[in-house]
Write a protein that holds these residues in place. Structure first.
Motif, mmCIF file in Angstrom:
data_model
loop_
_atom_site.group_PDB
_atom_site.id
_atom_site.type_symbol
_atom_site.label_atom_id
_atom_site.label_comp_id
_atom_site.label_asym_id
_atom_site.label_seq_id
_atom_site.Cartn_x
_atom_site.Cartn_y
_atom_site.Cartn_z
ATOM 1 N N PHE A 9 0.799 -1.218 0.000
ATOM 2 C CA PHE A 9 0.000 0.000 0.000
ATOM 3 C C PHE A 9 0.837 1.276 0.000
ATOM 4 O O PHE A 9 0.405 2.292 -0.531
ATOM 5 N N ALA A 10 2.007 1.259 0.629
ATOM 6 C CA ALA A 10 2.789 2.491 0.741
ATOM 7 C C ALA A 10 3.500 2.787 -0.568
ATOM 8 O O ALA A 10 3.729 1.901 -1.398
ATOM 9 N N HIS A 11 3.845 4.057 -0.716
ATOM 10 C CA HIS A 11 4.635 4.443 -1.882
ATOM 11 C C HIS A 11 6.038 3.863 -1.744
ATOM 12 O O HIS A 11 6.594 3.768 -0.651
ATOM 13 N N TYR A 12 6.600 3.483 -2.860
ATOM 14 C CA TYR A 12 7.922 2.867 -2.828
ATOM 15 C C TYR A 12 8.950 3.892 -2.349
ATOM 16 O O TYR A 12 9.019 5.018 -2.830
ATOM 17 N N ARG A 13 9.772 3.443 -1.405
ATOM 18 C CA ARG A 13 10.850 4.294 -0.895
ATOM 19 C C ARG A 13 12.181 3.692 -1.298
ATOM 20 O O ARG A 13 12.259 2.541 -1.742
ATOM 21 N N GLU A 14 13.230 4.473 -1.114
ATOM 22 C CA GLU A 14 14.540 4.035 -1.576
ATOM 23 C C GLU A 14 15.000 2.780 -0.842
ATOM 24 O O GLU A 14 15.552 1.860 -1.448
ATOM 25 N N ILE A 63 -5.245 -15.189 3.791
ATOM 26 C CA ILE A 63 -6.502 -14.474 3.548
ATOM 27 C C ILE A 63 -6.306 -12.973 3.749
ATOM 28 O O ILE A 63 -6.782 -12.153 2.956
ATOM 29 N N VAL A 64 -5.580 -12.590 4.803
ATOM 30 C CA VAL A 64 -5.318 -11.172 5.057
ATOM 31 C C VAL A 64 -4.520 -10.566 3.905
ATOM 32 O O VAL A 64 -4.826 -9.453 3.425
ATOM 33 N N LEU A 65 -3.498 -11.274 3.441
ATOM 34 C CA LEU A 65 -2.670 -10.754 2.355
ATOM 35 C C LEU A 65 -3.464 -10.641 1.058
ATOM 36 O O LEU A 65 -3.379 -9.617 0.350
ATOM 37 N N LEU A 66 -4.244 -11.655 0.725
ATOM 38 C CA LEU A 66 -5.050 -11.590 -0.500
ATOM 39 C C LEU A 66 -6.133 -10.522 -0.405
ATOM 40 O O LEU A 66 -6.481 -9.890 -1.409
ATOM 41 N N THR A 67 -6.670 -10.305 0.795
ATOM 42 C CA THR A 67 -7.644 -9.223 0.976
ATOM 43 C C THR A 67 -7.003 -7.872 0.713
ATOM 44 O O THR A 67 -7.604 -6.985 0.108
ATOM 45 N N GLY A 68 -5.757 -7.714 1.177
ATOM 46 C CA GLY A 68 -5.031 -6.475 0.889
ATOM 47 C C GLY A 68 -4.812 -6.268 -0.598
ATOM 48 O O GLY A 68 -4.969 -5.150 -1.119
ATOM 49 N N VAL A 69 -4.458 -7.338 -1.299
ATOM 50 C CA VAL A 69 -4.275 -7.239 -2.760
ATOM 51 C C VAL A 69 -5.589 -6.861 -3.430
ATOM 52 O O VAL A 69 -5.624 -6.014 -4.350
ATOM 53 N N LEU A 70 -6.702 -7.459 -2.988
ATOM 54 C CA LEU A 70 -8.007 -7.154 -3.577
ATOM 55 C C LEU A 70 -8.401 -5.698 -3.316
ATOM 56 O O LEU A 70 -8.915 -5.009 -4.223
ATOM 57 N N ILE A 71 -8.169 -5.221 -2.102
ATOM 58 C CA ILE A 71 -8.515 -3.831 -1.784
ATOM 59 C C ILE A 71 -7.706 -2.869 -2.634
ATOM 60 O O ILE A 71 -8.239 -1.874 -3.153
ATOM 61 N N LYS A 72 -6.414 -3.129 -2.786
ATOM 62 C CA LYS A 72 -5.582 -2.241 -3.606
ATOM 63 C C LYS A 72 -6.058 -2.244 -5.055
ATOM 64 O O LYS A 72 -6.102 -1.188 -5.697
ATOM 65 N N TRP A 73 -6.413 -3.416 -5.558
ATOM 66 C CA TRP A 73 -6.894 -3.489 -6.943
ATOM 67 C C TRP A 73 -8.212 -2.737 -7.101
ATOM 68 O O TRP A 73 -8.418 -2.031 -8.096
ATOM 69 N N LEU A 74 -9.107 -2.846 -6.126
ATOM 70 C CA LEU A 74 -10.386 -2.149 -6.209
ATOM 71 C C LEU A 74 -10.214 -0.636 -6.093
ATOM 72 O O LEU A 74 -10.942 0.127 -6.728
ATOM 73 N N LEU A 75 -9.255 -0.207 -5.272
ATOM 74 C CA LEU A 75 -9.008 1.232 -5.140
ATOM 75 C C LEU A 75 -8.460 1.836 -6.423
ATOM 76 O O LEU A 75 -8.702 3.015 -6.717
ATOM 77 N N GLU A 76 -7.711 1.038 -7.171
ATOM 78 C CA GLU A 76 -7.115 1.548 -8.407
ATOM 79 C C GLU A 76 -8.027 1.373 -9.610
ATOM 80 O O GLU A 76 -7.742 1.915 -10.680
ATOM 81 N N TRP A 77 -9.116 0.620 -9.454
ATOM 82 C CA TRP A 77 -10.037 0.393 -10.572
ATOM 83 C C TRP A 77 -11.193 1.369 -10.435
ATOM 84 O O TRP A 77 -12.092 1.218 -9.617
#
Length: 335
Positions: free
Chosen positions: A234-239, A281-295
């Protein structure tokens, strides 16, 4: 669950045994506790529960009566209690339950004494030093006790000390934890520490009476890799996220999470298998939420509905899979 219990449970579920016959079979196999077994269980619960409650009572007593007692009385009372618990452990021997319970209480009282010392003499030390010093001082007792609960306490102190060290810019305990929670490097370091601890716990599992230490280390390992992966998601990529060490850590986290399913299915540890399912399940839920936020075409109300349906379906699927695994183990034991 022993093989005899698994086999009888399997036959009972397939209606090849009546409940009365299953109960008789469990009794003959020694799987049902008798009066002596219940007595040993209650003795252990009351002994260790009493030791923990006594140590917690001492800690809360000093916290509540911080201003009412003079410093010399507080130090003297804490040292007397600590010495008394250590002497009881020496008197009963650490090979007995009484000695182990007394030594565990002494380990907790050591932390209370260190906390009061730091509260009385404001040296400006960081909070992580308290937990690190505590873990170093009780390490000889932990090695002597050979008690899974003592090793869990020591491992928990190391995790907390490392987490506070990463967030040492905070003014206090909770500020340091809050700063560390935002730093994926902290969880990466915890991941490697807990991975080493889990490997050692699994190698020593045969010498311990239970799998408490291995399961505790496994839970800490999952609790360290999940926040790091979710922060990366979820966070912006940092160095520092792009450094080879962090990228190696992320790949190792994914490999370990996948390895949990293979390793603990082979070891037949349903508890850690369930923990791995929850983490996935928690990790896949995070992936799904990120995908929905970007769609963009998906509205936020529909997004939460999709997430809710996914949680229900994935939880039900994990429960059914775990149930099938348990039945398969029981069928293997019945052959």
């Amino acid at each position: 669950m022993s093989e005899a219990r698994q086999a009888i449970t399997y036959w009972l579920q397939r209606q090849q045994l009546s409940p009365a016959a299953a109960e008789q079979g469990l009794r003959l196999a020694g799987e049902l506790p008798d009066g002596a077994a219940w007595r040993r269980f209650l003795e252990r619960v009351f002994l260790f529960g009493g030791a923990l409650l006594l140590a917690c009572g001492v800690i809360f007593f000093f916290a509540f009566n911080w201003q009412q007692l003079p410093r010399i009385a507080k130090f003297g009372l804490l040292q007397v209690l600590l010495s008394g618990a250590a002497l009881l452990a020496w008197h009963y021997s650490v090979a007995t339950l009484k000695g182990q319970a007394a030594l565990l209480a002494a380990m907790l009282l050591c932390g209370a004494l260190l906390a009061y010392f730091g509260q009385t003499y404001q040296t400006g030390a960081d909070p992580y030093q308290l937990f690190l010093t505590w873990s170093v001082l009780i390490l000889p007792w932990v090695l002597v006790a050979r008690l899974a609960a003592a090793w869990c306490l020591w491992l928990g102190l190391l995790n907390l000390a490392l987490l506070l060290y990463i967030g040492r810019l905070g003014a206090g305990l909770f500020d340091g934890l809050a700063l560390a929670a935002l730093n994926p490097t902290a969880y990466a370091l915890l991941f490697w520490l807990d991975l080493l601890a889990l490997s050692a716990a699994e190698k020593a599992a045969a010498a311990l009476p239970s799998r408490l230490l291995a399961r505790f280390a496994g839970l800490l390992l999952l609790a360290s890799l999940l926040p790091s992966l979710l922060t990366r998601l979820f966070a912006h990529y940092r160095e520092h996220d792009q450094s080879p060490w962090m990228l190696l850590s992320y790949l190792a986290m994914l490999a370990v999470l996948a390895g949990f399913f293979a390793a603990y299915r082979r070891r037949r540890d349903l508890f850690l298998l369930a923990a791995a399912c929850f983490s996935l399940i928690v990790l896949l839920t995070g992936v799904l939420i990120k995908w929905l936020l970007e769609w963009e075409p998906v509205e936020w109300m529909h997004s939460w509905l999709i997430v809710g349906l996914f949680l229900v379906a994935s939880s039900a699927g994990a429960a059914l899979w775990l149930r099938r695994i348990q039945q398969q183990w029981a069928a293997d034991a019945s052959r």
